[in-house]
Design a protein around this motif. Structure first.
Motif, PDB file in Angstrom:
ATOM      1  N   GLN A  65      44.484 -66.997   2.073  1.00 43.75           N
ATOM      2  CA  GLN A  65      43.687 -67.395   3.224  1.00 43.75           C
ATOM      3  C   GLN A  65      44.212 -66.874   4.561  1.00 43.75           C
ATOM      4  O   GLN A  65      43.453 -66.449   5.416  1.00 43.75           O
ATOM      5  N   ASN A  66      45.511 -66.911   4.752  1.00 38.19           N
ATOM      6  CA  ASN A  66      46.072 -66.590   6.061  1.00 38.19           C
ATOM      7  C   ASN A  66      46.451 -65.125   6.226  1.00 38.19           C
ATOM      8  O   ASN A  66      47.109 -64.768   7.206  1.00 38.19           O
ATOM      9  N   MET A  67      46.045 -64.278   5.287  1.00 37.20           N
ATOM     10  CA  MET A  67      46.455 -62.881   5.356  1.00 37.20           C
ATOM     11  C   MET A  67      45.711 -62.072   6.416  1.00 37.20           C
ATOM     12  O   MET A  67      46.074 -60.933   6.684  1.00 37.20           O
ATOM     13  N   SER A  68      44.704 -62.665   7.023  1.00 37.97           N
ATOM     14  CA  SER A  68      44.059 -61.995   8.159  1.00 37.97           C
ATOM     15  C   SER A  68      44.567 -62.526   9.486  1.00 37.97           C
ATOM     16  O   SER A  68      44.519 -61.844  10.505  1.00 37.97           O
ATOM     17  N   ARG A  69      45.096 -63.753   9.465  1.00 42.27           N
ATOM     18  CA  ARG A  69      45.648 -64.373  10.667  1.00 42.27           C
ATOM     19  C   ARG A  69      46.497 -65.555  10.248  1.00 42.27           C
ATOM     20  O   ARG A  69      46.023 -66.440   9.540  1.00 42.27           O
ATOM     21  N   THR A  70      47.746 -65.577  10.651  1.00 38.65           N
ATOM     22  CA  THR A  70      48.667 -66.583  10.142  1.00 38.65           C
ATOM     23  C   THR A  70      48.531 -67.914  10.865  1.00 38.65           C
ATOM     24  O   THR A  70      47.840 -68.035  11.879  1.00 38.65           O
ATOM     25  N   TYR A  71      49.240 -68.907  10.347  1.00 35.05           N
ATOM     26  CA  TYR A  71      49.309 -70.200  11.015  1.00 35.05           C
ATOM     27  C   TYR A  71      49.809 -70.045  12.448  1.00 35.05           C
ATOM     28  O   TYR A  71      49.440 -70.810  13.326  1.00 35.05           O
ATOM     29  N   GLN A  72      50.661 -69.063  12.676  1.00 34.83           N
ATOM     30  CA  GLN A  72      51.232 -68.851  14.008  1.00 34.83           C
ATOM     31  C   GLN A  72      50.340 -67.964  14.880  1.00 34.83           C
ATOM     32  O   GLN A  72      50.767 -67.516  15.939  1.00 34.83           O
ATOM     33  N   THR A  73      49.111 -67.705  14.422  1.00 33.56           N
ATOM     34  CA  THR A  73      48.073 -66.937  15.124  1.00 33.56           C
ATOM     35  C   THR A  73      48.377 -65.446  15.208  1.00 33.56           C
ATOM     36  O   THR A  73      47.669 -64.714  15.883  1.00 33.56           O
ATOM     37  N   THR A  74      49.416 -64.965  14.531  1.00 35.71           N
ATOM     38  CA  THR A  74      49.707 -63.535  14.526  1.00 35.71           C
ATOM     39  C   THR A  74      48.858 -62.844  13.455  1.00 35.71           C
ATOM     40  O   THR A  74      48.364 -63.475  12.523  1.00 35.71           O
ATOM     41  N   ILE A  75      48.699 -61.527  13.625  1.00 32.98           N
ATOM     42  CA  ILE A  75      47.952 -60.739  12.658  1.00 32.98           C
ATOM     43  C   ILE A  75      48.960 -60.048  11.739  1.00 32.98           C
ATOM     44  O   ILE A  75      49.715 -59.187  12.190  1.00 32.98           O
ATOM     45  N   PRO A  76      48.995 -60.395  10.465  1.00 33.07           N
ATOM     46  CA  PRO A  76      49.989 -59.800   9.566  1.00 33.07           C
ATOM     47  C   PRO A  76      49.733 -58.308   9.352  1.00 33.07           C
ATOM     48  O   PRO A  76      48.616 -57.814   9.533  1.00 33.07           O
ATOM     49  N   SER A  77      50.765 -57.620   8.937  1.00 38.49           N
ATOM     50  CA  SER A  77      50.644 -56.217   8.552  1.00 38.49           C
ATOM     51  C   SER A  77      49.778 -56.124   7.302  1.00 38.49           C
ATOM     52  O   SER A  77      50.104 -56.710   6.268  1.00 38.49           O
ATOM     53  N   ARG A  78      48.681 -55.402   7.387  1.00 37.84           N
ATOM     54  CA  ARG A  78      47.782 -55.291   6.241  1.00 37.84           C
ATOM     55  C   ARG A  78      48.473 -54.656   5.033  1.00 37.84           C
ATOM     56  O   ARG A  78      48.359 -55.170   3.905  1.00 37.84           O
ATOM     57  N   PRO A  79      49.204 -53.542   5.217  1.00 36.71           N
ATOM     58  CA  PRO A  79      49.924 -52.972   4.066  1.00 36.71           C
ATOM     59  C   PRO A  79      50.911 -53.954   3.438  1.00 36.71           C
ATOM     60  O   PRO A  79      51.077 -53.962   2.215  1.00 36.71           O
ATOM     61  N   GLU A  80      51.552 -54.779   4.256  1.00 36.33           N
ATOM     62  CA  GLU A  80      52.489 -55.757   3.701  1.00 36.33           C
ATOM     63  C   GLU A  80      51.750 -56.834   2.912  1.00 36.33           C
ATOM     64  O   GLU A  80      52.250 -57.316   1.883  1.00 36.33           O
ATOM     65  N   MET A  81      50.551 -57.231   3.358  1.00 34.70           N
ATOM     66  CA  MET A  81      49.763 -58.201   2.594  1.00 34.70           C
ATOM     67  C   MET A  81      49.389 -57.611   1.237  1.00 34.70           C
ATOM     68  O   MET A  81      49.450 -58.291   0.205  1.00 34.70           O
ATOM     69  N   HIS A  82      48.995 -56.333   1.228  1.00 33.61           N
ATOM     70  CA  HIS A  82      48.714 -55.667  -0.044  1.00 33.61           C
ATOM     71  C   HIS A  82      49.964 -55.659  -0.923  1.00 33.61           C
ATOM     72  O   HIS A  82      49.876 -55.872  -2.142  1.00 33.61           O
ATOM     73  N   ASN A  83      51.099 -55.438  -0.307  1.00 35.53           N
ATOM     74  CA  ASN A  83      52.356 -55.395  -1.042  1.00 35.53           C
ATOM     75  C   ASN A  83      52.682 -56.749  -1.665  1.00 35.53           C
ATOM     76  O   ASN A  83      53.130 -56.840  -2.821  1.00 35.53           O
ATOM     77  N   ILE A  84      52.450 -57.815  -0.910  1.00 32.29           N
ATOM     78  CA  ILE A  84      52.699 -59.162  -1.435  1.00 32.29           C
ATOM     79  C   ILE A  84      51.773 -59.451  -2.611  1.00 32.29           C
ATOM     80  O   ILE A  84      52.205 -59.993  -3.642  1.00 32.29           O
ATOM     81  N   ILE A  85      50.502 -59.099  -2.474  1.00 28.29           N
ATOM     82  CA  ILE A  85      49.536 -59.319  -3.550  1.00 28.29           C
ATOM     83  C   ILE A  85      49.966 -58.594  -4.826  1.00 28.29           C
ATOM     84  O   ILE A  85      49.986 -59.174  -5.922  1.00 28.29           O
ATOM     85  N   ARG A  86      50.349 -57.326  -4.683  1.00 26.61           N
ATOM     86  CA  ARG A  86      50.712 -56.547  -5.872  1.00 26.61           C
ATOM     87  C   ARG A  86      52.066 -56.961  -6.431  1.00 26.61           C
ATOM     88  O   ARG A  86      52.270 -56.949  -7.650  1.00 26.61           O
ATOM     89  N   THR A  87      52.984 -57.360  -5.561  1.00 29.25           N
ATOM     90  CA  THR A  87      54.276 -57.846  -6.046  1.00 29.25           C
ATOM     91  C   THR A  87      54.110 -59.169  -6.777  1.00 29.25           C
ATOM     92  O   THR A  87      54.799 -59.428  -7.777  1.00 29.25           O
ATOM     93  N   ALA A  88      53.206 -60.003  -6.293  1.00 30.25           N
ATOM     94  CA  ALA A  88      52.914 -61.250  -7.003  1.00 30.25           C
ATOM     95  C   ALA A  88      52.431 -60.931  -8.413  1.00 30.25           C
ATOM     96  O   ALA A  88      52.872 -61.552  -9.394  1.00 30.25           O
ATOM     97  N   PHE A  89      51.543 -59.963  -8.534  1.00 29.11           N
ATOM     98  CA  PHE A  89      51.057 -59.561  -9.857  1.00 29.11           C
ATOM     99  C   PHE A  89      52.205 -59.035 -10.718  1.00 29.11           C
ATOM    100  O   PHE A  89      52.317 -59.379 -11.901  1.00 29.11           O
ATOM    101  N   ASP A  90      53.053 -58.219 -10.134  1.00 29.68           N
ATOM    102  CA  ASP A  90      54.198 -57.678 -10.878  1.00 29.68           C
ATOM    103  C   ASP A  90      55.112 -58.778 -11.400  1.00 29.68           C
ATOM    104  O   ASP A  90      55.817 -58.586 -12.394  1.00 29.68           O
TER     105      ASP A  90
END
Length: 382
Positions: A65-90
């Motif tokens: 949910q927060n991968m477009s905008r965090t609780y702290q209102t910052t915009i996360p790095s899109r490539p890093e969000m992809h990395n987290i998603i794929r690492t979770a799968f791994d």
């Protein structure tokens, strides 16, 4: 960033909170083992869960949910969000949860991008139910589960998610203007077309669940459920057991409270969503700290973390419960899925739960306007 060192003043953006669904979250414990903690290498996720009759998912999923905008209102790095998603799968995660209301629309795009190389190996869940324009802006009228709207929304979801089917489609909130029979009728059409494989309901009324299940088997119910909020234990969990429906807890870590990153000295920034919840008022946080103290005590005893104790307790409740903790931090994701390796013996579970039952949580879990959308019964079909 370690949760224990998380800035106590970090804001929770209203746009990112699962609490506001619209945006502008009898095993045996080896006492000698050391589950993943700050100084241990992460362990791959352990175990699978079945939701409904046939849908198999990892025992712990990932809420994005927060991968477009965090609780702290910052915009996360899109490539890093992809990395987290794929690492979770791994590391064994096969269950990913989004919604059109998150972003709005943007989170589904991020998830679709992240899962593109592994789409056929995972379960994608998302939600409809709000009146959202194609530009991501809210359309006056709030909820919208009219059958034709559902079908139109799903077509857009498929494009954003870069897929030809949705594994689990939830009605995000029950529409008090649309009979659930009509909602399920539209979903059945989508199932026949192969665009939806399973469906569920989020924060529904009990009778609405029964009526929906009569039309077509419900695979899962998604409600808030955690050590901080145990409301589903009254009627929804027994209902799921009776009907053979899976259960997916959202906000299983109590929007950070169960990670021990919030205490009596926390000051929420203006616009922080938790500031609008009475359970997080300065007075009530102090009253609710015994729960955090309990988690800290057990985490020290088991050489693990409060977050892992919290998630392991949820997993121990029923074999058809699959929590979906959300995060934008790689180390938090690994910590969360490591909870699948922490098991409670029956005696330990009894002892922990007995201690838990002595703690009374003070304050409401949601603002009144948001709470009013939970437990709603759909109108009867004429």
């Amino acid at each position: 960033m370690n949760r224990r060192n998380l800035l106590k003043t970090a804001g929770l953006a209203m746009a990112g909170s699962a609490l506001l669904p619209f945006s502008s979250s009898a095993q045996t414990l080896n006492l000698e083992s050391k589950p993943f903690g700050n100084d241990n290498a992460p362990q791959p996720l352990s175990g699978k869960r079945k939701l409904g009759r046939t849908l198999e998912v990892s025992s712990i999923g990932l809420g994005v949910q927060n991968m477009s905008r965090t609780y702290q209102t910052t915009i996360p790095s899109r490539p890093e969000m992809h990395n987290i998603i794929r690492t979770a799968f791994d590391n064994g995660v096969t269950f990913f949860d989004a919604a059109e209301a998150y972003g709005p629309l943007e989170v589904e795009k991020i998830l679709g991008e992240g899962l593109a190389p592994i789409r056929d190996k995972v379960v994608v869940a998302t939600k409809f139910g709000f009146n959202i324009g194609e530009d991501g802006k809210r359309v006056p009228g709030g909820l919208n589960s009219q059958p034709e709207h559902i079908k139109k929304v799903v077509e857009s979801m498929l494009k954003r998610l870069r897929t030809d089917r949705i594994d689990l489609l939830y009605q995000h909130r029950v529409d008090p203007q649309v009979p659930i029979e009509d909602v399920v009728g539209a979903i059945k059409d989508l199932i026949k077309e192969g665009k939806v494989l399973n469906y569920g309901l989020s924060e529904p009324g009990e009778q609405t669940v029964r009526r929906a299940h009569k039309e077509h088997p419900v695979a899962a119910i998604q409600n808030e459920y955690s050590l901080l909020w145990r409301g589903p234990e009254k009627t929804i969990l027994p209902l799921c057991e009776e009907l053979g429906i899976g259960f997916v807890p959202w906000s299983p870590l109590g929007v950070g409270f169960l990670t021990a990153s919030i205490d009596e000295n926390t000051h929420f920034a203006q616009g922080d969503f938790r500031g609008s919840e009475t359970r997080f008022s300065s007075e009530n946080i102090a009253k609710n700290m015994p729960l955090v103290h309990l988690l800290k005590k057990w985490s020290v005893q088991k050489e693990t973390t409060p977050a892992q104790i919290s998630l392991a307790w949820l997993l121990a409740q029923k074999p058809w419960i699959a929590p979906i903790p959300g995060t934008t931090q790689m180390n938090h994701m690994k910590e969360n899925i490591g909870a699948s390796n922490l098991k409670f013996s029956s005696n330990e579970l009894l002892k922990f739960t007995n201690e838990l039952n002595t703690i009374q949580i003070t304050g409401d879990r949601l603002p009144a306007g948001v709470q009013a959308m939970s437990g709603v019964e759909a109108p009867l079909k004429k």
